[in-house]
Design an enzyme around this catalytic site. Structure first.
Site, short mmCIF file in Angstrom:
data_model
loop_
_atom_site.label_atom_id
_atom_site.label_comp_id
_atom_site.label_asym_id
_atom_site.label_seq_id
_atom_site.Cartn_x
_atom_site.Cartn_y
_atom_site.Cartn_z
N CYS A 14 0.85 -1.18 0.00
CA CYS A 14 0.00 0.00 0.00
C CYS A 14 0.89 1.22 0.00
O CYS A 14 1.96 1.21 0.58
CB CYS A 14 -0.86 0.02 1.26
SG CYS A 14 -2.02 -1.34 1.32
N GLY A 52 4.47 12.08 -3.16
CA GLY A 52 4.16 10.77 -3.73
C GLY A 52 5.30 10.26 -4.59
O GLY A 52 5.69 9.10 -4.52
N GLU A 57 1.72 -3.46 -5.82
CA GLU A 57 0.62 -4.42 -5.76
C GLU A 57 -0.61 -3.85 -6.46
O GLU A 57 -0.87 -2.65 -6.40
CB GLU A 57 0.32 -4.74 -4.28
CG GLU A 57 -0.68 -5.86 -4.09
CD GLU A 57 -0.90 -6.18 -2.61
OE1 GLU A 57 0.07 -6.15 -1.84
OE2 GLU A 57 -2.05 -6.46 -2.25
#
Ligand code: ZN
Lengths: 503, 569
Positions: free
Chosen positions: A358, A371, A392
Site C-alpha cells: 500500500c 508521492g 501491488e
C-alpha cells in the site's frame, strides 16, 4: 464510456432494470436517482438513510465518480421529477450483518460487490488452466531478476480475428496483441467469486482488496484531526465503532493513537513522548527522513497507521494483521518532531514480486511531490535488493497517476541521456522497474513505434516538451529526489517465523 | 474508447524486450498516416480495478495526459479529493518543540506502549468529577489527574481480566472489594488513597456504557461466524503461510525420513538380538540344570555302587577359579615346567600341543626391530670410522654422526600451567591383562632413530645464506642460551580474516577445529616445542616400559589357562 453496471457489461447476465417515479417516502437503499452535484445532475445510488434533526438525509454514491466523493445529502437535492431505478428484488437470504443499524442495504449490493471484487481476482486465477481469462496458451514465463509472478505477467494472446494461430514465443510479443489482450480483458466473461474466494486470496497474498459488506460502503468517520490539520476521511475504516458518533476523531501525530474526545486527546498529548515513527531512520536528507518499521515488532503503531491510511485507501484491507509487512514512513522534520507525511508498506516476502503493498501520501500533504519521493524510494530499495519491483494491484486512481508520472519521468530521463539504442529489459534493470511496466509506459506515451520495418523508441516532441516544462518548474521550486548515497539500509533478512504471523 | 489499429496488424514484427532498439527523435521517423496520434496508443492494463478505471475524473486525467503525450497542450488536471484544512487546535500547545535531531540516523525500538504512559485518558466527564471531588477534599489531599487516570486504568484493566467476556454475558460491574483485592504494583500508593472514592464514578461510567470498556477498542476476531461479514473486525491472525516448496526442502525431508527409518530398523534389530540372546540364555540355563540333575544322578549311582575317587569328572564344565597371576617364563611354559606332574595337557584335536607352534607377533616384531637396530648401529659405527681424522666441510654431509646420543640434560625443563605432562599410564591389571591391541600404538610412537640422526640436508628452496642456524651455549650458573641466526619471521598480520575464513569451511571437519596462524620462530613456540620434546622423551621411556610389561602380561594371559597356578600342586 462503458457503463459500470453488471447488466450492461458484455458477457454479463442481463438483469432487467425496473424504473419508475418515486416519492420521498418510497426512496430506499439501493435506489438510483438523479442527484444534483456541483451544478449538474448525476445518477447516484442511495447507500444509507438517516433522519437528522427530523429531516431525512441520504448517503449517495455518484456513478462514475470515485467513492471518496460519496456524501450525505438532504432530500431536496434528489430530482424526483425524473424516473429512478429500483433495486433488483431481494435474493434469497444471504448471510449479512446487522451490526450497524444505520446502514442496511439489500443484497443487490452484495451481488455487485462480488462482481466488483472479481476483477482483481482475475489476475490471481488466470494462472490456473481452467480460468477463462486473458491469459491464453501463448503466455510463457519470462526470466526476470525478481522472478515474481508480477514480473512474468506479460500478456501474449492468440489472435482470434485472424484465424491464424501465432506461435507462442518466449521472447517476443506483438504490439497489436497487447492491445487485443486489453480488449479481451474487458470482454472477458464475468465470473462470480464468492467472498470466501476473496478471503482465500487474502490468506495467500498481499494487502489489497475491498472489504465489501454494506456497512463498509458508508464512510464511518466524519472528520479527523491530526497535527495541524482537519481532514475529511474518504473511505470506511474499522476504527472502534464508538467513533461513529464523534464529530471529530483526534489522532496523535506521532503515535497515531485515536481519541473520540478532545479532552482525552489533550491528556494524551501531555503524556505521549514519541517524536517520530518508532523504528530506525534509514534515510535522511535535508528535506525528509525515512523510517523502517517492522509490523511484528511495532504492532500497535502499525495497526494505528493502517487504520489511518484505510481512511484514504479504498482497496486497503485490514482483514489480517500487520505482522508480515514492513512500513517505510516518510517524515518531514522540525523542532516539534518528525511529521508523518506518507508511507508505503511492503511484504517481507512477496510471492508476486511486489515492492510496494500500500502507498499513501496523507491528504494534507498531497500534490506537493511527496508521492513521487515515496515511489522513488521504493524503487531505490528494490535496487539495493537487486530486484525488479512493481506495486501491488489493484492500484487506486491516484496511485495509477502517481506511478505513471514517475515511470514516465524516469524512463524519459534515462533515454534523454543521449542514448542511441536502448532495450526494454536493460531499462528495467537500471530503474528496478519490471519489463512490463517499462513496456507499458513506452506504449502509453506512444514512444514505441514501428518504423522502416523495425521497432524503434521515439523520444517524441511532446514528451520532451513535457519534460522540459517540468524541469523549468523544478528550477523554480527546487527538485526533490532521493539520493541513494544517503540510504543506510541492507535488505532485512527474516526467518520463516518472523515473515508470517507470530503471537 | 477501445481503439484498434487494424491497419498495421499484419505487417508488424514481434517486439523483443531483449533486443536493442534505436532511440530516435520524432523528426527521424515516418509521420503517422493520420493526425490523431492518440489513436495509436494501445490500451494497456492500468492495474486499476475495471469498475474504477472508467471513473469520470480518472478518465479525464488519463485522456489529458494522453493528449499531452501526443502533442496537445492541456492544462494539468487533478482528481478532486475531499478537503484537508488547517485545524483550530493550538498546535504549539499540543506539540511542544522537544525534538532535537541527533547527528546520526535515529535507531529506535521502544513501542507505543512504552512511550505513551498511562493508557487511560480522562474524558470531559472525568474532568468534571475530579474537579468537584477535589473541591470537596481539603487542600492537603488533592487527587492529581495522573493519579486519577492511574486508578481508572487499574479498574479498567482489572475488570477486563476478571470479566473477559463482559460484552457477551453481561455480568454486574466488578465490586470495589474485588478490585481492591487485586491491588498490585500497577497502582501506586498515593493513587490507592483515592481508589474507593473514584470507584463510584468509574462504576457509573461503566453502567452508562453497559459495562463495556470505557476506552473504545478495536474489534478483533471472536472466531464466530459473524466475524467474516463484520467490517469492523480487523487484524485477524493469518494462518501461517504455506512454506514454499523447493527441491532442497524436499530432499531435506526425504533425508530425515530415511534417517528415521534407518534408526527405527536399527532399534528393531537390536531388540530382536536381545530377544535371541535371552532365548539362548534360557536354553543354557535349562541345559545347566539338566547337567546338574544328571550329575546328581551320577553321584547317587556312584554312592550306591560304592565307587570312590574324586569327583573330578563331575566338575568338568566348571571354570578354573581366578588365580593370582604367576610370573611365568615363556620358555619355561614351552618346555613344560618341571615338577608339574604328569598331568595331561590339553591338546588340539590333531594331538599337537595347543601352543607349541604359536608364533607371537610381539616376538617377531621384536626380532625385526632388533635386526634393524643392529643394522643401523653397525652403519653408524662404520660412518664414524670413515670420518675419523676428517673435518666435515660440506654443507650437505651424508647423515653425519652425532655426538653420542646427545644428552639433553643441559636444558631446563619448561612447564606451563596450561599443558601439564601427561601422567604415566596407570598400570591396572585388567588393562595389562589381555589387551593385545594396547601395545600396538605405543610401539609406533617409539622415536627410534629420530634422536640419533640429524637432518643435515637443508630445504632445497632456501639458499644457504638464508638457512636458519642455531647454537646452544651454557652460560654461568648453568643457564642455557640458544642463539639463532637467519631466522625469517613470518608476517603474521598478512593472514587477514578473510584468508583465515577461507579455510573455515574448506573441509568437512567440525567447526571447532580451527586453523590458527602461528609464528614458528616465535620464542614462545620454540620453548613450547622444547617442552614437548622432553615430554615426549619421558613418554617414550614410559611407553617402552609399558610395552615390556604388556608383552609379559600377554604371554601370561595367553597361556593362563594352560598353566596351573604356580602355587597349585
Ligand atoms: Zn501520541
Amino acid at each position: 464510456m462503458a457503463p459500470r453496471e453488471n447488466s450492461h457489461e458484455p458477457g454479463g447476465t442481463p438483469v432487467p432494470v425496473e424504473t419508475g417515479f418515486a416519492t420521498l417516502a418510497t426512496l430506499r437503499i439501493g435506489v438510483k436517482a438523479f442527484v444534483e452535484k456541483d451544478g449538474e445532475k448525476r445518477k447516484a445510488e442511495i447507500l444509507s438513510m438517516q433522519t437528522r434533526r427530523g429531516k431525512p438525509t441520504f448517503y449517495v454514491h455518484y456513478e462514475e465518480f470515485n467513492k471518496r466523493l460519496d456524501e450525505w445529502i438532504s432530500a431536496d437535492r434528489i430530482d424526483l421529477s425524473r424516473e429512478v431505478e429500483w433495486p433488483a428484488p431481494e435474493k434469497p437470504e444471504k448471510k449479512k450483518t446487522t451490526t450497524n443499524q444505520k446502514a442496511q442495504a439489500p443484497s443487490k449490493s452484495d451481488q455487485r460487490n462480488q462482481k466488483k471484487s472479481r476483477s482483481k481476482l482475475d489476475r490471481e486465477v488466470s494462472a490456473t488452466p481452467e480460468a477463462t481469462s486473458v491469459n491464453l496458451p501463448g503466455k510463457a514465463p519470462r526470466p526476470t531478476k525478481a522472478g515474481g509472478k508480477e514480473n512474468k505477467e506479460l500478456l501474449v494472446t492468440s489472435e482470434v480475428t485472424d484465424g491464424s494461430t501465432p506461435k507462442p514465443d518466449d521472447e517476443e510479443m506483438d504490439l497489436v496483441d497487447v492491445q487485443d489482450a486489453a480488449a479481451a480483458a474487458k470482454a472477458a466473461p464475468t465470473e462470480i467469486y464468492s467472498r470466501e474466494d476473496e478471503i482465500e486470496k487474502l490468506r495467500t497474498s498481499g494487502s489489497m482488496t475491498q472489504n465489501q459488506t454494506e456497512i463498509s460502503r458508508v464512510r464511518n468517520l466524519e472528520k479527523i484531526q491530526m497535527g495541524k490539520f482537519e481532514i475529511e476521511p474518504w473511505y470506511f475504516s474499522p476504527y472502534p465503532i464508538d467513533f461513529v458518533d464523534s464529530e471529530m476523531v483526534f489522532i496523535c501525530e506521532y503515535c497515531l493513537s485515536y481519541y473520540g474526545e478532545v479532552t482525552q486527546f489533550e491528556r494524551h498529548r501531555t503524556k505521549c513522548t514519541l517524536l517520530h515513527p518508532p523504528g530506525n531512520e534509514i534515510y535522511r536528507d535535508d528535506y525528509v527522513s525515512f523510517f523502517e518499521i517492522d509490523g511484528r515488532r511495532q504492532r500497535t503503531w502499525c495497526r494505528n497507521l493502517c487504520l489511518l491510511s484505510k481512511l484514504f485507501l479504498d482497496h486497503k484491507t485490514l482483514y489480517y494483521d500487520v505482522d508480515p509487512f514492513l512500513f517505510y514512513c516518510m517524515c518531514t522534520r522540525d523542532e516539534h518532531g518528525c511529521h508523518l507525511v506518507g508511507y508505503f508498506s511492503k511484504e517481507k516476502e512477496s510471492a508476486e514480486g511486489y515492492n510496494v503493498a500500500c502507498i499513501l501520501t496523507l491528504p494534507q500533504y498531497q500534490r506537493k511531490g511527496f508521492g513521487k519521493l515515496l515511489i522513488a524510494f521504493s524503487y531505490e530499495l528494490s535496487k539495493r535488493e537487486g530486484k525488479l519491483g512493481s506495486p501491488e494491484k489493484p492500484l487506486s486512481d491516484l496511485g495509477l497517476l502517481g506511478y505513471r508520472a514517475y515511470w514516465q519521468e524516469t524512463i524519459v530521463d534515462l533515454l534523454m541521456e543521449g542514448k542511441v539504442e536502448a532495450n526494454i529489459e536493460d531499462l528495467g534493470a537500471t530503474t528496478a522497474m519490471t519489463t512490463n511496466d517499462v513496456l507499458h509506459t513506452l506504449q502509453n506515451l506512444n514512444m514505441l513505434r514501428y518504423n522502416k520495418n523495425q521497432h524503434v523508441i521515439v523520444l517524441t516532441d511532446a514528451v520532451i516538451e513535457q519534460r522540459e516544462r517540468q524541469k523549468a518548474k523544478e528550477k523554480i521550486k527546487g527538485k526533490r529526489s532521493i539520493d541513494p548515497e544517503r540510504l543506510q539500509w541492507k535488505p532485512p533478512i527474516f526467518s520463516a517465523a518472523s515473515r508470517t504471523w507470530n503471537w | 474508447m477501445t481503439q484498434r489499429v487494424t491497419g498495421q496488424r499484419f505487417r508488424q514484427r514481434k517486439l523483443s524486450t531483449k533486443q536493442n532498439l534505436p532511440v530516435l527523435r520524432e523528426h527521424e521517423v515516418e509521420k503517422l498516416a493520420d493526425d490523431d496520434a492518440a489513436r495509436h496508443i494501445p490500451k494497456v492494463e492500468t492495474g486499476v480495478e475495471k469498475g474504477e478505471e472508467i471513473e469520470h475524473h480518472l478518465q479525464a486525467v488519463i485522456s489529458a495526459s494522453q493528449a499531452a503525450a501526443s502533442g496537445g497542450n492541456v492544462a494539468q488536471l487533478y482528481i478532486p479529493t475531499p478537503d484537508a484544512v488547517a485545524s483550530k487546535l493550538q498546535y504549539e500547545d499540543l506539540y511542544p518543540r522537544h525534538f532535537t535531531q541527533p547527528a546520526t540516523y535515529i535507531r529506535f525500538s521502544s513501542t507505543v506502549e512504552d512511550m505513551v504512559g498511562c493508557p487511560y485518558c480522562m474524558t470531559s466527564d472525568d474532568v468534571i468529577f475530579l474537579k468537584s471531588y477535589n473541591q470537596k477534599k481539603g487542600k492537603t489531599v488533592q487527587c492529581s489527574e495522573d493519579e486519577f487516570e492511574e486508578v481508572m486504568n487499574f479498574f479498567e484493566e482489572t475488570s477486563q481480566t476478571k470479566q473477559p467476556f463482559a460484552a457477551v454475558d453481561n455480568p454486574p460491574v466488578v465490586s470495589y472489594e474485588e478490585l481492591e483485592a487485586e491491588f498490585d504494583e500497577t497502582i501506586s500508593e498515593p493513587a490507592r488513597r483515592f481508589a474507593r472514592d473514584i470507584y463510584n464514578h468509574w462504576k457509573n461510567q461503566r453502567l452508562l456504557k453497559g459495562n463495556r470498556p470505557l476506552i473504545p477498542s478495536l474489534k478483533f476476531e471472536t472466531n464466530l461466524e459473524t466475524d467474516d461479514s463484520d467490517p469492523y473486525v480487523c487484524f485477524r491472525r493469518r494462518e501461517v503461510r504455506q512454506v514454499r516448496k523447493t527441491r532442497g526442502r524436499d530432499a531435506q525431508v526425504t533425508e530425515k525420513l530415511k534417517k528415521l527409518r534407518k534408526e527405527l530398523e536399527e532399534a528393531r534389530y537390536l531388540m530382536a538380538q536381545v530377544k535371541r540372546r535371552e532365548m539362548v540364555i534360557r536354553d543354557q540355563l535349562a541345559m545347566d540344570r539338566q547337567i546338574f540333575d544328571q550329575r546328581t544322578a551320577v553321584k547317587e549311582i556312584k554312592r550306591k555302587l560304592g565307587i570312590k575317587g574324586d569327583d573330578e569328572e563331575l566338575l568338568i564344565n566348571q571354570k578354573p577359579a581366578p588365580k593370582p597371576k604367576p610370573k611365568v617364563d615363556v620358555q619355561a611354559v614351552q618346555r613344560g615346567i618341571p615338577g608339574m606332574g604328569p598331568k595331561p595337557q590339553l591338546t588340539r584335536p590333531d594331538g599337537r600341543l595347543l601352543d607349541s607352534d604359536l608364533v607371537y607377533l610381539e616376538e617377531q616384531q621384536a626380532k625385526r626391530s632388533e635386526a634393524i637396530e643392529g643394522f643401523i648401529e653397525e652403519n653408524l659405527m662404520k660412518h664414524q670410522k670413515w670420518n675419523i681424522g676428517w673435518v666435515d666441510q660440506t654443507w650437505r654431509p651424508i647423515t653425519p654422526p652425532l655426538e653420542q646420543a646427545a644428552p639433553k640434560a643441559g636444558f631446563r625443563p619448561v612447564f606451563t600451567s596450561s599443558q601439564l605432562p601427561t601422567p604415566p599410564a596407570s598400570e591396572s591389571s585388567e588393562a595389562a591383562g589381555d589387551q593385545m591391541e594396547a601395545d600396538q600404538p605405543t610401539k609406533q610412537v617409539e622415536p627410534r632413530r629420530s634422536a640419533r640422526i640429524r637432518y643435515a640436508t637443508p630445504p632445497d628452496d632456501v639458499p644457504y645464506q638464508d638457512q636458519r642456524r642455531f647454537r646452544r651455549r651454557t652460560g654461568r650458573g648453568g643457564r642455557v642460551m640458544i642463539d639463532r641466526r637467519g631466522v625469517k619471521r613470518q608476517k603474521l598480520d598478512s593472514i587477514d580474516e578473510r584468508v583465515a575464513d577461507r579455510f573455515k569451511y574448506s573441509g568437512d571437519s567440525s567447526e571447532d577445529e580451527q586453523v590458527y596462524p602461528v609464528d614458528w620462530t616465535d620464542n614462545l613456540h620454540i620453548r613450547y616445542r622444547i617442552m614437548i620434546d622432553r615430554q615426549g622423551d619421558k613418554q617414550h621411556a614410559q611407553a617402552a616400559a609399558q610395552n615390556r610389561r604388556a608383552i609379559e602380561n600377554h604371554n601370561r594371559s595367553a597361556s593362563g589357562y594352560l598353566l596351573p597356578p604356580s602355587n597349585a600342586g
